[in-house]
Motif scaffolding. Structure first.
Motif, PDB file in Angstrom:
ATOM      1  N   GLY A  19     -55.807 -79.458  46.046  1.00 11.39           N
ATOM      2  CA  GLY A  19     -56.916 -80.416  46.066  1.00 11.39           C
ATOM      3  C   GLY A  19     -58.231 -79.748  46.434  1.00 11.39           C
ATOM      4  N   LEU A  20     -58.208 -78.890  47.444  1.00 11.56           N
ATOM      5  CA  LEU A  20     -59.432 -78.187  47.833  1.00 11.56           C
ATOM      6  C   LEU A  20     -59.919 -77.272  46.717  1.00 11.56           C
ATOM      7  CD1 LEU A  20     -58.591 -77.257  51.549  1.00 11.56           C
ATOM      8  CD2 LEU A  20     -60.148 -79.038  50.728  1.00 11.56           C
ATOM      9  N   ALA A  21     -58.988 -76.562  46.062  1.00 11.25           N
ATOM     10  CA  ALA A  21     -59.380 -75.654  44.986  1.00 11.25           C
ATOM     11  C   ALA A  21     -59.979 -76.415  43.807  1.00 11.25           C
ATOM     12  CB  ALA A  21     -58.172 -74.833  44.536  1.00 11.25           C
ATOM     13  N   LEU A  22     -59.325 -77.484  43.377  1.00  9.22           N
ATOM     14  CA  LEU A  22     -59.827 -78.243  42.232  1.00  9.22           C
ATOM     15  C   LEU A  22     -61.152 -78.918  42.543  1.00  9.22           C
ATOM     16  CD1 LEU A  22     -56.481 -79.898  41.065  1.00  9.22           C
ATOM     17  CD2 LEU A  22     -57.588 -77.869  40.133  1.00  9.22           C
ATOM     18  N   THR A  23     -61.300 -79.431  43.755  1.00 13.96           N
ATOM     19  CA  THR A  23     -62.571 -80.053  44.136  1.00 13.96           C
ATOM     20  C   THR A  23     -63.696 -79.029  44.163  1.00 13.96           C
ATOM     21  OG1 THR A  23     -61.350 -81.668  45.457  1.00 13.96           O
ATOM     22  CG2 THR A  23     -63.704 -81.446  45.885  1.00 13.96           C
ATOM     23  N   ALA A  24     -63.419 -77.859  44.697  1.00 17.00           N
ATOM     24  CA  ALA A  24     -64.438 -76.808  44.737  1.00 17.00           C
ATOM     25  C   ALA A  24     -64.863 -76.399  43.335  1.00 17.00           C
ATOM     26  CB  ALA A  24     -63.905 -75.601  45.509  1.00 17.00           C
ATOM     27  N   ALA A  25     -63.895 -76.264  42.424  1.00 19.86           N
ATOM     28  CA  ALA A  25     -64.232 -75.897  41.046  1.00 19.86           C
ATOM     29  C   ALA A  25     -65.076 -76.980  40.388  1.00 19.86           C
ATOM     30  CB  ALA A  25     -62.951 -75.654  40.250  1.00 19.86           C
ATOM     31  N   GLY A  39     -73.533 -65.460  34.325  1.00 19.09           N
ATOM     32  CA  GLY A  39     -74.241 -64.765  35.395  1.00 19.09           C
ATOM     33  C   GLY A  39     -74.404 -65.601  36.640  1.00 19.09           C
ATOM     34  N   GLU A  40     -74.461 -66.924  36.489  1.00 19.02           N
ATOM     35  CA  GLU A  40     -74.560 -67.805  37.644  1.00 19.02           C
ATOM     36  C   GLU A  40     -73.212 -68.021  38.332  1.00 19.02           C
ATOM     37  OE1 GLU A  40     -78.275 -70.534  35.952  1.00 19.02           O
ATOM     38  OE2 GLU A  40     -76.260 -71.374  36.148  1.00 19.02           O
ATOM     39  N   MET A  41     -72.132 -67.613  37.692  1.00 16.14           N
ATOM     40  CA  MET A  41     -70.790 -67.846  38.222  1.00 16.14           C
ATOM     41  C   MET A  41     -70.238 -66.665  39.005  1.00 16.14           C
ATOM     42  SD  MET A  41     -69.153 -69.550  34.777  1.00 16.14           S
ATOM     43  CE  MET A  41     -67.508 -69.609  35.471  1.00 16.14           C
ATOM     44  N   VAL A  47     -65.355 -65.271  44.920  1.00 11.07           N
ATOM     45  CA  VAL A  47     -64.655 -65.987  45.986  1.00 11.07           C
ATOM     46  C   VAL A  47     -63.376 -66.635  45.457  1.00 11.07           C
ATOM     47  CG1 VAL A  47     -64.850 -67.836  47.682  1.00 11.07           C
ATOM     48  CG2 VAL A  47     -66.812 -66.356  47.218  1.00 11.07           C
ATOM     49  N   TRP A  48     -63.463 -67.230  44.273  1.00 13.02           N
ATOM     50  CA  TRP A  48     -62.307 -67.937  43.701  1.00 13.02           C
ATOM     51  C   TRP A  48     -61.128 -66.994  43.493  1.00 13.02           C
ATOM     52  CZ3 TRP A  48     -60.992 -72.926  42.223  1.00 13.02           C
ATOM     53  CH2 TRP A  48     -59.903 -73.053  41.352  1.00 13.02           C
ATOM     54  N   PHE A  49     -61.372 -65.878  42.793  1.00  7.32           N
ATOM     55  CA  PHE A  49     -60.282 -64.947  42.529  1.00  7.32           C
ATOM     56  C   PHE A  49     -59.776 -64.299  43.816  1.00  7.32           C
ATOM     57  CE2 PHE A  49     -62.146 -64.683  38.132  1.00  7.32           C
ATOM     58  CZ  PHE A  49     -61.066 -65.248  37.498  1.00  7.32           C
ATOM     59  N   GLY A  50     -60.682 -64.042  44.748  1.00  2.00           N
ATOM     60  CA  GLY A  50     -60.241 -63.472  46.009  1.00  2.00           C
ATOM     61  C   GLY A  50     -59.311 -64.404  46.761  1.00  2.00           C
ATOM     62  N   LEU A 642     -58.160 -57.889  41.002  1.00  2.00           N
ATOM     63  CA  LEU A 642     -58.927 -57.073  40.063  1.00  2.00           C
ATOM     64  C   LEU A 642     -60.092 -57.867  39.480  1.00  2.00           C
ATOM     65  CD1 LEU A 642     -59.340 -54.515  38.357  1.00  2.00           C
ATOM     66  CD2 LEU A 642     -57.694 -55.445  36.724  1.00  2.00           C
ATOM     67  N   CYS A 643     -59.824 -59.102  39.084  1.00  3.25           N
ATOM     68  CA  CYS A 643     -60.902 -59.956  38.555  1.00  3.25           C
ATOM     69  C   CYS A 643     -61.963 -60.221  39.614  1.00  3.25           C
ATOM     70  CB  CYS A 643     -60.319 -61.270  38.048  1.00  3.25           C
ATOM     71  SG  CYS A 643     -59.341 -61.116  36.536  1.00  3.25           S
ATOM     72  N   SER A 644     -61.536 -60.381  40.868  1.00  7.06           N
ATOM     73  CA  SER A 644     -62.497 -60.581  41.944  1.00  7.06           C
ATOM     74  C   SER A 644     -63.388 -59.352  42.111  1.00  7.06           C
ATOM     75  CB  SER A 644     -61.766 -60.885  43.247  1.00  7.06           C
ATOM     76  OG  SER A 644     -62.669 -61.061  44.308  1.00  7.06           O
ATOM     77  N   GLY A 645     -62.784 -58.163  42.011  1.00  6.44           N
ATOM     78  CA  GLY A 645     -63.575 -56.939  42.116  1.00  6.44           C
ATOM     79  C   GLY A 645     -64.556 -56.780  40.973  1.00  6.44           C
ATOM     80  N   LEU A 646     -64.121 -57.077  39.749  1.00  7.25           N
ATOM     81  CA  LEU A 646     -65.023 -56.973  38.595  1.00  7.25           C
ATOM     82  C   LEU A 646     -66.177 -57.961  38.709  1.00  7.25           C
ATOM     83  CD1 LEU A 646     -62.409 -56.616  35.697  1.00  7.25           C
ATOM     84  CD2 LEU A 646     -63.916 -54.842  36.611  1.00  7.25           C
ATOM     85  N   SER A 647     -65.874 -59.151  39.155  1.00  5.69           N
ATOM     86  CA  SER A 647     -66.933 -60.141  39.322  1.00  5.69           C
ATOM     87  C   SER A 647     -67.908 -59.722  40.421  1.00  5.69           C
ATOM     88  CB  SER A 647     -66.308 -61.505  39.648  1.00  5.69           C
ATOM     89  OG  SER A 647     -67.297 -62.486  39.792  1.00  5.69           O
ATOM     90  N   PHE A 648     -67.394 -59.116  41.480  1.00  7.71           N
ATOM     91  CA  PHE A 648     -68.271 -58.652  42.557  1.00  7.71           C
ATOM     92  C   PHE A 648     -69.182 -57.527  42.071  1.00  7.71           C
ATOM     93  CE2 PHE A 648     -69.066 -55.768  46.153  1.00  7.71           C
ATOM     94  CZ  PHE A 648     -69.756 -56.635  46.989  1.00  7.71           C
TER      95      PHE A 648
END
Length: 834
Positions: A19-25, A39-41, A47-50, A642-648
């Protein structure tokens, strides 16, 4: 008891986390303009992938730390549920795996493209991160759907998004809420009949209209499926099963339960929510089953005396004593549920009309007609429930259209609140009168509802008839987009050319000088990006979603059809919000069916001998099975990190680039741009900006290195051509000028700059005494001038239509042509004299 208590605690924990994850998204999608700009994401995705990786890692530790037995007991219980649910439950399981596989395949295909040579490495990274986000989102949604309260959770997220998007847009017009670009203004009558269109948080009227059509149809069919149930004493109406608007247990009626005992429990306990009913009374159970079928299938005919009698008897079973006070409380609850279902209809209808999206209107009409073909008995409920909200929305549209969506806050709020309250009360009155009236009175109510629909349609068509009946410049332009996109897709039909292919190549592929960085078709966009493989993955996803919704909750099929249909004619899938809605619908349908199955199995478990084995202590499974589970969780945990690192990395590079743009000191700007490229070497804008501050040789090397990441980037080719024009080699300069013009055919300013660059190169060479280079430069410039003149003449013969970029022969080109001719004659004369 310990296992049952553990199951409830784990169920509650999963519901809370999901519920917290879906609400945050959902909230992030509203704040970040519908997830249109990747670029805004960056920060959100980091944070999401992490967090996803951390949660998966904790789950792995939890399973390896001694709780594997309980986890396996829960897995065995789910297998027992699927066994008792029968073939329909297994079909839903296949659809769920199809949904997950489609999202995961898209992510893997983009990863494969990133390892190859895509047309844009940065665009491919963006799409890979997006598809990974969609995969994790649908995973959370499906995990929530497997819990007891998952349907309620998903319904809450769904309605929260709809109310936020619709009310923010309406308040931006009527209440003075500061929403940037909430209204799109235009002077073209072919684009808007009133000169202003509502765009809301998405800042694009067509996508906003499609989203509002999705929400409007969901509420309309929710009210239609539960039509008449509130006035007959049936209080649960699907909300107790987590539907929040219309019960959809058709899948159970068609054989979800695997045995007669389970089907009896479904009919006697779950369909009316009468947990205290006497399960042994077969006669009363049949009456309850009849009432449940009337409410679930949405017949909408309250005049059917036998159905009303069955509902009345069901109320006695569920209510126990059936006293007058209890019946009054049941009626009151039913009235509140019905009022809650009708409340959002007006803002959704008003927002849809104010968007002036003909495609959204047409998609909504087609989806509604398709649903009515499957269930013709819903026609009367839809006619009655939608008459008042649609008529009030049409009146609001007429009032606001006269002022171009410009209204003072106080009068606007009063108008909005008054029409909303009037539409709500009128809808409740029509609903109540249609259920209690008979004969001529019922016919009068139906005639009044039909008059409301007719008046609303007439009021809207009088304003937009010119756009509907007249020629459509936007439709003609999309025809050009589609033809050029098909030609471009034929160059890489199987695996495509990577993410954001159209955005980076449409200037090279366009046959006319139109403006359109979006191909206006989600299916064509996928075909360009990933070829037939990606299109097959999307079709698998859509088939799984459609099959799951059709079997588990048919009332959610019309909103799903709106997304599928409208995405074929617009770039809805460029908005991450639309993907979230597309994935929420099948998860919500699965939650409704799964919640009903869980309640059924729990009720039947007390009397079914097949459940006795679940009471015995569960033995650990063989180690290879658990090894595969651990390996799968570990792989997914690594991929999310890995996706979190690429996004960072992309976020850091973008932040440094923005800081460098604001910096005035050249030395500090160079340092910031170099740091930005170290974090994200795939960004072409940073390379172009840095090359202009470096010496020519270093700048050219940097541009060539960046071109290996983005071989189709227009800005890189243009900057390389400009760098070589500042040199002294006319052959190399002509080569890169032509490559630059191939990536952007109809750029008059760039063609004029190339002519001026060749002239300046020739003048420099002539001043230095190099007559040959001066003559070659003049000849190259004259050849470029000839090609430019031929192309402009060809476009003038085609007419001004679709010449959105105003591609013509610029007046400065004539003077440059004369100077090039004079330079050529001077260089040639000097060579002959020598």
């Amino acid at each position: 008891m310990r296992v049952n208590r553990y199951g409830r605690q784990s169920d509650w924990l999963v519901t809370l986390v999901c519920g917290l994850a879906l609400t945050a998204a959902g909230m992030a999608a509203c704040v970040l303009r519908g997830f249109f700009f990747t670029g805004e994401m960056y920060l959100f995705l980091t944070v999401w992938f992490g967090l996803c990786g951390v949660l998966l890692g904790l789950l792995l530790i939890y399973m390896a730390g001694g709780r594997g037995v309980q986890v396996e007991e829960q897995s065995e219980r789910r297998e027992n549920i699927r066994e008792l649910a029968g073939s329909a439950g297994r079909g839903r399981g296949l659809a769920v795996w199809g949904l997950l596989s489609g999202c995961l395949l898209l992510c893997l295909l983009y990863a494969i493209q990133a390892l190859g040579n895509p047309v844009s490495a940065q665009g491919t990274l963006h799409e890979m991160l997006r598809s990974g986000f969609y995969t994790s989102f649908v995973t959370f949604a499906l995990l929530a759907a497997r819990t007891r309260r998952g349907g309620t959770l998903l319904a809450a997220v769904w309605h929260m998004l709809g109310i936020t998007i619709s009310l923010s847009a309406l308040l931006a017009v009527c209440g003075g809420l500061p929403v940037p670009y909430a209204v799109a203004y235009t002077q073209s009558p072919g684009v808007s009949a009133t000169g202003a269109r509502l765009a809301g948080l998405l800042q694009y009227p067509n996508a906003f209209g499609a989203v509002m059509a999705v929400y409007l149809l969901e509420r309309l069919f929710a009210a239609a499926y539960s039509f008449g149930s509130g006035d007959s004493g049936k209080a649960e109406d699907g909300e107790k099963n987590g539907a929040l608007g219309g019960v959809a247990v058709a899948g159970v009626d068609k054989g979800d339960a695997g045995s007669s005992a389970v089907r009896a429990s479904v009919s006697g306990v779950d369909e009316l929510g009468a947990e205290g009913a006497d399960a042994g009374n077969n006669a009363e159970r049949m009456d309850v089953s009849g009432a449940g079928e009337v409410g679930a299938e949405g017949s909408g005919t309250c005049s059917n005396s036998s159905a009303r009698a069955g509902v009345s008897r069901a109320g006695k079973v569920g209510g126990g004593a059936g006293t007058h006070g209890e019946r009054t409380r049941t009626w009151s609850a039913a009235h509140w549920l019905r009022a809650a279902r009708l409340l959002p209809l007006f803002p959704y209808a008003a927002a849809l009309l104010l968007s002036e999206s003909r495609g959204a209107w047409l998609a909504a009409a087609a989806a509604g007609a398709a649903a009515l073909l499957l269930k013709r008995q819903l026609f009367v409920p839809l006619l009655i429930t939608g008459a008042a909200p649609v008529a009030a929305a049409a009146l609001l549209y007429r009032q606001l259209a006269r002022s171009g969506l410009a209204v003072e806050p106080l009068p606007g709020l009063l108008l909005l609140a008054g029409l909303w309250a009037g539409a709500w009360l009128a809808g409740l009155w029509l609903h109540r009168r249609s259920c209690h009236a008979a004969g001529g009175s019922r016919a009068a109510v139906l005639a009044l509802a039909a008059a409301g629909w007719t008046a609303a349609a007439s009021a809207v068509l009088l304003l937009v008839r010119a756009r509907i009946t007249g020629p459509s410049p936007t439709a003609d332009a999309r025809g050009l987009f589609y033809r050029d996109a098909w030609k471009l897709a034929a160059e890489a039909p199987w695996l495509g050319r990577g993410g954001e292919t159209w955005r980076h190549t449409y200037l090279a592929a366009q046959s006319r000088p139109y403006v359109g960085s979006q191909v206006h078709s989600g299916y064509l966009d996928i075909l360009l990006n990933l070829g037939m493989a990606g299109l097959a993955a999307v079709l698998l996803l859509l088939l799984a979603a459609g099959g799951l919704v059709f079997k588990a909750s048919p009332r959610l099929l019309p909103p799903l059809l709106v997304i599928i249909l409208h995405s074929a004619a617009d770039f809805d899938w460029s908005y991450g919000l639309v993907w979230l809605l597309l994935l929420l619908l099948p998860a919500w349908a699965f939650a409704e069916a799964n919640s009903l199955t869980i309640r059924t199995v729990d009720s039947a478990a007390l009397h079914d001998s097949r459940w006795q084995r679940s009471k015995r202590p569960c033995q650990r499974r063989k180690w290879p099975h658990r090894l595969w589970v651990y390996a799968g969780i570990s792989v997914f945990c690594g991929l999310t990190l890995l996706c979190s690192g690429l996004s960072f990395e992309a976020m850091k590079g973008s932040a440094l680039f923005k800081q460098a743009v604001r910096e005035s000191d050249p030395a500090i700007r160079i340092k910031l741009l170099q740091e930005s490229l170290r974090w994200n070497p795939r960004e072409p804008q940073a390379a172009v900006a840095l090359s202009r501050l470096l010496p020519q040789k270093q700048g050219v090397d940097l541009l060539l290195r960046s071109l290996s990441f983005s071989p189709g980037d227009v800005a890189l080719h243009g900057e390389l051509a400009a760098s070589y024009l500042r040199g002294g080699n006319p052959g190399e300069a002509l080569y890169w000028v032509r490559r630059s013009q191939q990536t952007d055919h109809f750029n008059a300013a760039r063609r004029l700059a190339a002519l001026r660059g060749m002239l300046e190169m020739g003048e420099r060479s002539l001043a230095e005494g190099d007559r040959r280079i001066a003559e070659d430069s003049a000849a190259a410039g004259l050849e470029l001038m000839r090609q430019y003149s031929l192309l402009t003449t060809k476009e003038e013969d085609r007419g001004p239509q679709h010449n959105d970029r105003n591609f013509t022969l610029l007046p400065q080109s004539e003077g440059i042509y004369l100077e090039l001719t004079h330079l050529q004659s001077q260089a040639s004369l000097s060579s002959n004299n020598k």
